[in-house]
Motif scaffolding. Structure first.
Motif, mmCIF file in Angstrom:
data_model
loop_
_atom_site.group_PDB
_atom_site.id
_atom_site.type_symbol
_atom_site.label_atom_id
_atom_site.label_comp_id
_atom_site.label_asym_id
_atom_site.label_seq_id
_atom_site.Cartn_x
_atom_site.Cartn_y
_atom_site.Cartn_z
ATOM 1 N N TYR A 1 0.824 -1.200 0.000
ATOM 2 C CA TYR A 1 0.000 0.000 0.000
ATOM 3 C C TYR A 1 0.864 1.258 0.000
ATOM 4 N N ALA A 2 1.878 1.284 0.864
ATOM 5 C CA ALA A 2 2.724 2.470 1.004
ATOM 6 C C ALA A 2 3.441 2.782 -0.304
ATOM 7 N N ARG A 3 3.984 1.774 -0.939
ATOM 8 C CA ARG A 3 4.680 1.997 -2.216
ATOM 9 C C ARG A 3 3.720 2.557 -3.259
ATOM 10 N N ASN A 4 2.533 1.992 -3.353
ATOM 11 C CA ASN A 4 1.544 2.472 -4.327
ATOM 12 C C ASN A 4 1.087 3.887 -4.008
ATOM 13 N N ALA A 5 0.852 4.165 -2.735
ATOM 14 C CA ALA A 5 0.382 5.490 -2.330
ATOM 15 C C ALA A 5 1.433 6.560 -2.592
ATOM 16 N N VAL A 6 2.676 6.279 -2.243
ATOM 17 C CA VAL A 6 3.755 7.254 -2.463
ATOM 18 C C VAL A 6 3.960 7.470 -3.958
ATOM 19 N N GLN A 7 3.952 6.404 -4.730
ATOM 20 C CA GLN A 7 4.113 6.543 -6.178
ATOM 21 C C GLN A 7 2.946 7.322 -6.780
ATOM 22 N N GLY A 8 1.741 7.044 -6.327
ATOM 23 C CA GLY A 8 0.569 7.782 -6.801
ATOM 24 C C GLY A 8 0.670 9.266 -6.487
ATOM 25 N N TRP A 9 1.143 9.592 -5.295
ATOM 26 C CA TRP A 9 1.305 10.994 -4.903
ATOM 27 C C TRP A 9 2.369 11.676 -5.762
ATOM 28 N N GLN A 10 3.476 10.985 -6.004
ATOM 29 C CA GLN A 10 4.534 11.550 -6.841
ATOM 30 C C GLN A 10 4.052 11.746 -8.279
ATOM 31 N N ASP A 11 3.299 10.790 -8.789
ATOM 32 C CA ASP A 11 2.741 10.921 -10.138
ATOM 33 C C ASP A 11 1.802 12.108 -10.218
ATOM 34 N N PHE A 12 0.953 12.276 -9.208
ATOM 35 C CA PHE A 12 0.026 13.408 -9.154
ATOM 36 C C PHE A 12 0.777 14.730 -9.132
ATOM 37 N N GLN A 13 1.813 14.810 -8.316
ATOM 38 C CA GLN A 13 2.600 16.046 -8.236
ATOM 39 C C GLN A 13 3.235 16.389 -9.573
ATOM 40 N N GLU A 14 3.701 15.379 -10.290
ATOM 41 C CA GLU A 14 4.310 15.615 -11.608
ATOM 42 C C GLU A 14 3.287 16.148 -12.599
ATOM 43 N N THR A 15 2.068 15.647 -12.535
ATOM 44 C CA THR A 15 1.037 16.137 -13.469
ATOM 45 C C THR A 15 0.629 17.560 -13.155
ATOM 46 N N MET A 16 0.787 17.972 -11.907
ATOM 47 C CA MET A 16 0.409 19.330 -11.499
ATOM 48 C C MET A 16 1.533 20.330 -11.740
ATOM 49 N N ALA A 17 2.724 19.840 -12.014
ATOM 50 C CA ALA A 17 3.876 20.737 -12.184
ATOM 51 C C ALA A 17 3.827 21.425 -13.551
#
Length: 83
Positions: free
Chosen positions: A67-83
């Motif tokens: 769960y933690a790996r997926n959640a952190v990766q999802g958050w990083q992916d989201f941040q990249e799309t917002m940049a």
């Protein structure tokens, strides 16, 4: 649960050593312990098994690691799309 706590959990699960993990995460051992105490309270299950100076993940800990790996990766992916 915040991503910082999840990243701390991931690092500790990978190292399976609280001292090394606290140094790698730039946290005091007591801060690391408090982080995991909060996680255990939220999850309601033990995440690590400590036996005679060794550390292992419990079944719940292995599920939390996924769960933690997926959640952190999802958050990083989201941040990249917002940049």
């Amino acid at each position: 649960m915040d991503t910082h706590a999840l990243q701390t959990f991931i690092k500790t699960a990978e190292l399976l050593h609280f001292g090394k993990a606290s140094r790698a995460c730039n946290l005091s051992p007591s801060a690391l312990t408090r982080t995991f105490q909060r996680m255990v309270e939220e999850v309601g299950k033990s995440l690590f098994l400590r036996v005679n100076r060794s550390v292992a993940l419990t079944d719940s800990g292995r599920a939390m690691l996924d769960y933690a790996r997926n959640a952190v990766q999802g958050w990083q992916d989201f941040q990249e799309t917002m940049a």
